[in-house]
Design a protein around this motif. Sequence first.
Motif, PDB file in Angstrom:
ATOM      1  N   VAL A   1       0.828  -1.206   0.000  1.00  0.00           N
ATOM      2  CA  VAL A   1       0.000   0.000   0.000  1.00  0.00           C
ATOM      3  C   VAL A   1       0.866   1.261   0.000  1.00  0.00           C
ATOM      4  O   VAL A   1       0.666   2.166  -0.805  1.00  0.00           O
ATOM      5  CB  VAL A   1      -0.947   0.005   1.214  1.00  0.00           C
ATOM      6  N   ASP A   2       1.829   1.317   0.907  1.00  0.00           N
ATOM      7  CA  ASP A   2       2.653   2.518   1.071  1.00  0.00           C
ATOM      8  C   ASP A   2       3.873   2.440   0.156  1.00  0.00           C
ATOM      9  O   ASP A   2       4.797   1.676   0.425  1.00  0.00           O
ATOM     10  CB  ASP A   2       3.112   2.656   2.524  1.00  0.00           C
ATOM     11  N   VAL A   3       3.900   3.217  -0.903  1.00  0.00           N
ATOM     12  CA  VAL A   3       5.034   3.207  -1.827  1.00  0.00           C
ATOM     13  C   VAL A   3       6.247   3.830  -1.141  1.00  0.00           C
ATOM     14  O   VAL A   3       6.202   4.976  -0.697  1.00  0.00           O
ATOM     15  CB  VAL A   3       4.703   3.969  -3.122  1.00  0.00           C
ATOM     16  N   ARG A   4       7.322   3.052  -1.044  1.00  0.00           N
ATOM     17  CA  ARG A   4       8.572   3.513  -0.457  1.00  0.00           C
ATOM     18  C   ARG A   4       9.731   3.002  -1.322  1.00  0.00           C
ATOM     19  O   ARG A   4       9.943   1.801  -1.441  1.00  0.00           O
ATOM     20  CB  ARG A   4       8.739   2.996   0.974  1.00  0.00           C
ATOM     21  N   PHE A   5      10.468   3.937  -1.920  1.00  0.00           N
ATOM     22  CA  PHE A   5      11.607   3.565  -2.763  1.00  0.00           C
ATOM     23  C   PHE A   5      12.812   4.407  -2.365  1.00  0.00           C
ATOM     24  O   PHE A   5      12.993   5.523  -2.857  1.00  0.00           O
ATOM     25  CB  PHE A   5      11.274   3.759  -4.243  1.00  0.00           C
ATOM     26  N   PRO A   6      13.661   3.908  -1.451  1.00  0.00           N
ATOM     27  CA  PRO A   6      14.875   4.637  -1.077  1.00  0.00           C
ATOM     28  C   PRO A   6      15.896   4.566  -2.220  1.00  0.00           C
ATOM     29  O   PRO A   6      16.213   3.482  -2.721  1.00  0.00           O
ATOM     30  CB  PRO A   6      15.387   3.887   0.153  1.00  0.00           C
TER      31      PRO A   6
ATOM     32  N   ALA B   1      11.029  -0.908  -1.088  1.00  0.00           N
ATOM     33  CA  ALA B   1      10.799  -1.241   0.311  1.00  0.00           C
ATOM     34  C   ALA B   1       9.332  -1.518   0.601  1.00  0.00           C
ATOM     35  O   ALA B   1       9.014  -2.265   1.534  1.00  0.00           O
ATOM     36  CB  ALA B   1      11.302  -0.107   1.210  1.00  0.00           C
ATOM     37  N   ALA B   2       8.429  -0.934  -0.180  1.00  0.00           N
ATOM     38  CA  ALA B   2       6.997  -1.161   0.019  1.00  0.00           C
ATOM     39  C   ALA B   2       6.243  -0.590  -1.165  1.00  0.00           C
ATOM     40  O   ALA B   2       6.744   0.254  -1.910  1.00  0.00           O
ATOM     41  CB  ALA B   2       6.512  -0.515   1.326  1.00  0.00           C
TER      42      ALA B   2
ATOM     43  N   PRO C   1       8.049  -5.027  -3.646  1.00  0.00           N
ATOM     44  CA  PRO C   1       9.070  -5.615  -2.765  1.00  0.00           C
ATOM     45  C   PRO C   1       9.261  -7.098  -3.054  1.00  0.00           C
ATOM     46  O   PRO C   1       8.276  -7.796  -3.339  1.00  0.00           O
ATOM     47  CB  PRO C   1       8.493  -5.412  -1.356  1.00  0.00           C
ATOM     48  N   PRO C   2      10.491  -7.612  -3.031  1.00  0.00           N
ATOM     49  CA  PRO C   2      11.744  -6.900  -2.758  1.00  0.00           C
ATOM     50  C   PRO C   2      12.560  -6.693  -4.038  1.00  0.00           C
ATOM     51  O   PRO C   2      13.770  -6.932  -4.041  1.00  0.00           O
ATOM     52  CB  PRO C   2      12.437  -7.868  -1.813  1.00  0.00           C
TER      53      PRO C   2
ATOM     54  N   ALA D   1      11.278  -2.555   6.604  1.00  0.00           N
ATOM     55  CA  ALA D   1      12.417  -1.997   5.860  1.00  0.00           C
ATOM     56  C   ALA D   1      12.662  -0.538   6.233  1.00  0.00           C
ATOM     57  O   ALA D   1      13.799  -0.128   6.480  1.00  0.00           O
ATOM     58  CB  ALA D   1      12.188  -2.129   4.355  1.00  0.00           C
ATOM     59  N   THR D   2      11.597   0.271   6.270  1.00  0.00           N
ATOM     60  CA  THR D   2      11.755   1.695   6.581  1.00  0.00           C
ATOM     61  C   THR D   2      11.577   1.974   8.072  1.00  0.00           C
ATOM     62  O   THR D   2      11.670   3.132   8.486  1.00  0.00           O
ATOM     63  CB  THR D   2      10.747   2.536   5.784  1.00  0.00           C
ATOM     64  N   GLY D   3      11.330   0.938   8.867  1.00  0.00           N
ATOM     65  CA  GLY D   3      11.156   1.111  10.299  1.00  0.00           C
ATOM     66  C   GLY D   3      12.299   0.550  11.113  1.00  0.00           C
ATOM     67  O   GLY D   3      12.197   0.439  12.336  1.00  0.00           O
TER      68      GLY D   3
END
Length: 432
Positions: free
Chosen positions: A231-236, A259-260, A295-296, A407-409
């Motif tokens: 749901v939460d798009v996270r791309f570091p 990451a998500a 992910p991943p 991953a982001t936590g």
Amino acid sequence: MTQTTPLRTDSEPAVEMLRVATAGSVDDGKSTLIGRLLYDSKAIFEDQLASVEDTSRRRGNAHTDLSLLTDGLRAEREQGITIDVAYRYFATPRRKFVIADTPGHIQYTRNMVTGASTADVAMVLVDARKGLLEQSRRHAFLASLLGIPHLVVCVNKMDLVGYDRAVFEAIRTEFAEFAARLDVPDLTFIPVSALNGDNIVTRGTNMPWYEGSSLMHHLEEVHVASDRNLVDVRFPVQYVLRPRDGEHRDYRGYAGTVAAGVLRPGDEVVVLPSGFTTRIAGIDGPDGPVAAAFPPMSVAVRLTDDLDVSRGDMICRPDNRPRTGQDLRAMVCWLAADADLRPGATYALKHTTRTVRARVGEVRYRLDVNTGHRDTECGALALNDIGRVTLRTTAPLFHDTYRRNRATGSFILVDEATNNTVGAGMLLDDAP
């Protein structure tokens, strides 16, 4: 010319990988169970088996000691215990497996935390003769703290209690009552005998009263795809790809691991910390463009606008951004033996692809992983301690709570003088 059959076509699903961490009290048979999994699934080489058989004969064992397949350190073999985290890799037609054989001693808590931090499934072994011990409770508590969504309790050495159903049921009832106080979404109980192979890969005939699946069948079938945050798009952003010559000299891609969430060409995104919005022009994988990234997967994202994006930045949705802040609350497992974590100390903090300096504000309490008691008078964390601390970073972090996104936590603390990793942390929420 003979045409060979490809290993996988586009219509065939990719073989999913499952990460498993084992835990339990000393001498509960963790290493033997993993050795039995490898042996019965034909996942070891002949020379490995020959070496184990030779060592077993020299020790005067009446049977092949399959624990030697994982207890690789000389000290482990001499003491008959697991110290280091031993990783073993094998595959079946349905899945690939990475199994971390984590230690059972309390003084190696840090080894279990690092070995289980990326696991999808935690296997806790319980000796049928001894029942539920303090170490079993501790490992279940740690698995819950680390956010491992699936917990499998293997009641081992059933052969030594005559495969008695009443023994298994008593342990299951006691463990279920304890686990009700923990955050364990999926709990499964399996009676096994790692020595004889009962209910490891095949069901066997010694426990006809057990109607569930074998351990291997459960690991092949456990559903982990829904555990990922889509749901939460996270791309570091890890690296900026800029070829210097050739036909791709104008290429600019931002490489990293998703990451998500799910990324698709055409999606509107925002780049943090700049706050500029743009759209995804394309996504490139190792074998060329892909229609979606999740992910991943490791991919390179191309944007329609030429923005200033560098390592440590975060690509996400404009209306679904991570928390941004410098004041953090976290549960930290302290890994260093030569120095304690104390208020006022400064470390390098590595979070996703971003590195900042962090100062310890206060140690709120030290958690007793055996009883769940909170020691608010501790003042510091020593080796293998887990406690709640506050941190202040020199630059904002783009983060989520650990429960929402592992991953982001999560983060690690590094001693800047020695470059040693001294702490592993799980973010709770922003400090007030």
